[in-house]
Design an enzyme around this catalytic site. Sequence first.
Site, PDB file in Angstrom:
ATOM      1  CG  ASN A   1      -2.001  -1.182   1.383  1.00  0.00           C
ATOM      2  OD1 ASN A   1      -2.165  -1.918  -0.284  1.00  0.00           O
ATOM      3  ND2 ASN A   1      -2.856  -0.874   2.297  1.00  0.00           N
ATOM      4  NE  ARG A  11     -11.942  -0.451  -1.713  1.00  0.00           N
ATOM      5  CZ  ARG A  11     -10.743  -0.729  -1.816  1.00  0.00           C
ATOM      6  NH1 ARG A  11     -10.452  -2.079  -2.451  1.00  0.00           N
ATOM      7  NH2 ARG A  11      -9.206  -0.082  -1.485  1.00  0.00           N
ATOM      8  CG  LEU A  27     -14.469  11.327   0.622  1.00  0.00           C
ATOM      9  CD1 LEU A  27     -13.860  10.662   1.682  1.00  0.00           C
ATOM     10  CD2 LEU A  27     -15.404  12.681   0.976  1.00  0.00           C
ATOM     11  CG  ASP A  74      -5.915  -3.268   4.620  1.00  0.00           C
ATOM     12  OD1 ASP A  74      -7.444  -3.815   4.026  1.00  0.00           O
ATOM     13  OD2 ASP A  74      -5.408  -2.752   3.722  1.00  0.00           O
ATOM     14  CB  ILE A  76     -12.992   0.406   7.206  1.00  0.00           C
ATOM     15  CG1 ILE A  76     -12.307   1.024   8.582  1.00  0.00           C
ATOM     16  CG2 ILE A  76     -12.458   1.697   5.958  1.00  0.00           C
ATOM     17  CD1 ILE A  76     -11.832   2.321   8.484  1.00  0.00           C
ATOM     18  NE  ARG A 115      -5.092  -6.601  -5.346  1.00  0.00           N
ATOM     19  CZ  ARG A 115      -6.195  -6.172  -4.561  1.00  0.00           C
ATOM     20  NH1 ARG A 115      -7.056  -6.394  -4.032  1.00  0.00           N
ATOM     21  NH2 ARG A 115      -5.441  -5.015  -3.978  1.00  0.00           N
TER      22      ARG A 115
HETATM   23  C1  LIG Z   1      -4.048   0.356  -2.214  1.00  0.00           C
HETATM   24  C2  LIG Z   1      -4.462   1.319  -0.760  1.00  0.00           C
HETATM   25  O1  LIG Z   1      -4.014   2.138   0.250  1.00  0.00           O
HETATM   26  N1  LIG Z   1      -5.425  -0.053  -0.256  1.00  0.00           N
HETATM   27  C3  LIG Z   1      -5.989   0.504   1.162  1.00  0.00           C
HETATM   28  C4  LIG Z   1      -6.456   1.910   1.432  1.00  0.00           C
HETATM   29  O2  LIG Z   1      -7.884   2.020   0.172  1.00  0.00           O
HETATM   30  P1  LIG Z   1      -8.756   2.632   0.064  1.00  0.00           P
HETATM   31  O3  LIG Z   1      -7.490   3.993  -0.333  1.00  0.00           O
HETATM   32  O4  LIG Z   1      -9.681   2.674  -1.579  1.00  0.00           O
HETATM   33  O5  LIG Z   1      -9.671   3.070   1.436  1.00  0.00           O
HETATM   34  P2  LIG Z   1      -9.731   4.121   2.250  1.00  0.00           P
HETATM   35  O6  LIG Z   1      -9.435   4.824   3.447  1.00  0.00           O
HETATM   36  O7  LIG Z   1     -10.270   5.387   0.999  1.00  0.00           O
HETATM   37  O8  LIG Z   1     -11.768   4.112   2.074  1.00  0.00           O
HETATM   38  C5  LIG Z   1     -11.890   3.829   3.587  1.00  0.00           C
HETATM   39  C6  LIG Z   1     -13.889   4.358   3.424  1.00  0.00           C
HETATM   40  O9  LIG Z   1     -14.223   5.885   2.636  1.00  0.00           O
HETATM   41  C7  LIG Z   1     -14.874   5.459   1.766  1.00  0.00           C
HETATM   42  N2  LIG Z   1     -14.462   6.473   1.006  1.00  0.00           N
HETATM   43  C8  LIG Z   1     -13.273   6.633   0.457  1.00  0.00           C
HETATM   44  C9  LIG Z   1     -12.851   8.016  -0.625  1.00  0.00           C
HETATM   45  C10 LIG Z   1     -14.313   8.284  -1.194  1.00  0.00           C
HETATM   46  O10 LIG Z   1     -13.605   9.080  -1.739  1.00  0.00           O
HETATM   47  N3  LIG Z   1     -15.163   7.994  -0.904  1.00  0.00           N
HETATM   48  C11 LIG Z   1     -15.335   6.961   0.191  1.00  0.00           C
HETATM   49  O11 LIG Z   1     -17.089   7.281   0.818  1.00  0.00           O
HETATM   50  C12 LIG Z   1     -14.779   4.281   0.714  1.00  0.00           C
HETATM   51  O12 LIG Z   1     -15.601   3.416   0.227  1.00  0.00           O
HETATM   52  C13 LIG Z   1     -14.166   3.029   2.605  1.00  0.00           C
HETATM   53  O13 LIG Z   1     -14.945   2.938   3.572  1.00  0.00           O
HETATM   54  O14 LIG Z   1      -7.649   1.893   2.806  1.00  0.00           O
HETATM   55  C14 LIG Z   1      -8.355   0.965   3.027  1.00  0.00           C
HETATM   56  C15 LIG Z   1      -8.390   0.939   4.580  1.00  0.00           C
HETATM   57  O15 LIG Z   1      -6.976   1.373   5.218  1.00  0.00           O
HETATM   58  C16 LIG Z   1      -7.416  -0.231   3.000  1.00  0.00           C
HETATM   59  O16 LIG Z   1      -8.140  -1.598   3.446  1.00  0.00           O
HETATM   60  C17 LIG Z   1      -6.299  -0.083   1.727  1.00  0.00           C
HETATM   61  O17 LIG Z   1      -5.549  -1.894   2.055  1.00  0.00           O
HETATM   62  C1  LIG Z   2      -8.375  -4.289   0.250  1.00  0.00           C
HETATM   63  C2  LIG Z   2      -7.140  -3.770   0.144  1.00  0.00           C
HETATM   64  O1  LIG Z   2      -6.363  -3.204  -0.671  1.00  0.00           O
HETATM   65  P1  LIG Z   2      -6.683  -2.346  -2.804  1.00  0.00           P
HETATM   66  O2  LIG Z   2      -6.676  -1.169  -1.448  1.00  0.00           O
HETATM   67  O3  LIG Z   2      -6.023  -2.249  -2.974  1.00  0.00           O
HETATM   68  O4  LIG Z   2      -7.750  -3.074  -2.741  1.00  0.00           O
HETATM   69  C3  LIG Z   2      -5.687  -4.425   1.335  1.00  0.00           C
HETATM   70  O5  LIG Z   2      -4.916  -4.206   0.372  1.00  0.00           O
HETATM   71  O6  LIG Z   2      -6.109  -5.206   1.992  1.00  0.00           O
END
Ligand SMILES: CC(=O)N[C@H]1[C@@H](OP(=O)(O)OP(=O)(O)OC[C@H]2O[C@@H](n3ccc(=O)[nH]c3=O)[C@H](O)[C@@H]2O)O[C@H](CO)[C@@H](O)[C@@H]1O
Ligand SMILES: C=C(OP(=O)(O)O)C(=O)O
Length: 419
Positions: free
Chosen positions: A23, A121, A125, A306, A328, A398
């Site tokens: 990540n 997802r 934001l 995670d 989350i 992955r």
């Molecule tokens: C590649 C990477 O680093 N992946 C990590 C990243 O995913 P990722 O960056 O996708 O996760 P986010 O922290 O953005 O998501 C947290 C929550 O916010 C929501 N959300 C997010 C963005 C947005 O624009 N709107 C919205 O509603 C998502 O649906 C989720 O419910 O952080 C997650 C939370 O620690 C981890 O599980 C993933 O492994």
């Molecule tokens: C959810 C994960 O990754 P990604 O955000 O890349 O799907 C993860 O690393 O567990």
Amino acid sequence: MDRIRIRGGRRLSGSVPISGAKNAVLALMPAALLGGPLTLTNVPDLADTATMAALLAQHGVVVDRDRTAGRVSLSGAAASLEAPYDIVRKMRASVLVLGPLLARYGQARVSLPGGCAIGTRPVDLHLKGLEAMGATIDLEGGYIEARAPAGGLRGARILFPSVSVGATENLLLAAVLARGESELVNAAREPEIEDLALCLMRMGARIEGIGTGRLHVQGVDSLAAATHRVLADRIEAGTYACAAAITGGELLLEGARLEHLGAVARVLREAGVGLAEEHKGLRVTRLNGLHGVDVQTETFPGFATDMQAQFMALMSIADGASMITETIFENRFMHVPELMRMGARINYHGASAIVRGVPKLSGAPVMATDLRASVSLILAGLAAEGETIVNRVYHLDRGYERVEAKLAAVGADIERIPG
Ligand SMILES: CC(=O)N[C@H]1[C@@H](OP(=O)(O)OP(=O)(O)OC[C@H]2O[C@@H](n3ccc(=O)[nH]c3=O)[C@H](O)[C@@H]2O)O[C@H](CO)[C@@H](O)[C@@H]1O
Ligand SMILES: C=C(OP(=O)(O)O)C(=O)O
């Protein structure tokens, strides 16, 4: 499709080298679009790293990758400003090219990443933050079409209504080249964001508040060459900590850092797992029995989502009950029915699962639909009586570098069956 066969019941002992963080590297590689050349070391050899390399290459970045040495050098300007559906659909982190492309080139066309097995997802934001910096965003034919104002993105104060790792990264990547000052408030504090900020600083970015929920960025005109070592993967480390604990063993997790585990360390200790930081890494020992502990997933430094599936596998053989609440992602319990097929006693409703520990799991053919669910089944297989076959190993590839080789080296009876 490859499968993994495990014959359970072996106590693990020895040292496991912890790889660079998936990540972290997925946010670091897009930084090369901002300037450079950028050389990253300690890069894990993963399917996701290869996907990000392919995405950057199709943008026109010259990717020089030495998989054995764990080094990736990224140089050259972007010739194409489009991130196509065929690559973005494989990996959501592809959306992290949006901020850098817009900041440096003033426009970008990036496929909308869409949902995945663990949840919907959205990227609202990310988009709202870029709009606050003056960008015009249109959604057209499944693509984000973004354009910076004349003169480029403007620094802005962005207050995140909820914490997002990816949105914090995308906006940090954009803010470093925006005109003037930006402030990211309620920013994510995950160690991978600190690693990204440190790398950007090495390239010449001006960032304050690193490691806090409030990042101040003073935009600069350009970013220069840098070399950066990717931090150790705290989720891989947590996973191997569970492997030691579930087999009653002891492992030295080379390169792992206790402070990066956050609440995962506290919860493991409460469950009866010894954790001690040593010169070379983190020593994990199963002390006596395992006890049920309640956990709720949270943003860092809370208990990482995670690590939820792996912890559930561990709790399935603990003494007593454990309530596990996922806050989350809305659909991150897909490992539950598979763990139950191995004899785990789990009831779940909505966002919470109650796990009642059983003395023994039994091996079974199982299938997983996401990365951490897959590895939780491997953990269960290590502790189970008999043989477990984990199908759909491509999810594992992955995010886990040479998982079967690392586990076999510390005593597991595990092998990959090419499909
Ligand atoms: C590649 C990477 O680093 N992946 C990590 C990243 O995913 P990722 O960056 O996708 O996760 P986010 O922290 O953005 O998501 C947290 C929550 O916010 C929501 N959300 C997010 C963005 C947005 O624009 N709107 C919205 O509603 C998502 O649906 C989720 O419910 O952080 C997650 C939370 O620690 C981890 O599980 C993933 O492994
Ligand atoms: C959810 C994960 O990754 P990604 O955000 O890349 O799907 C993860 O690393 O567990």
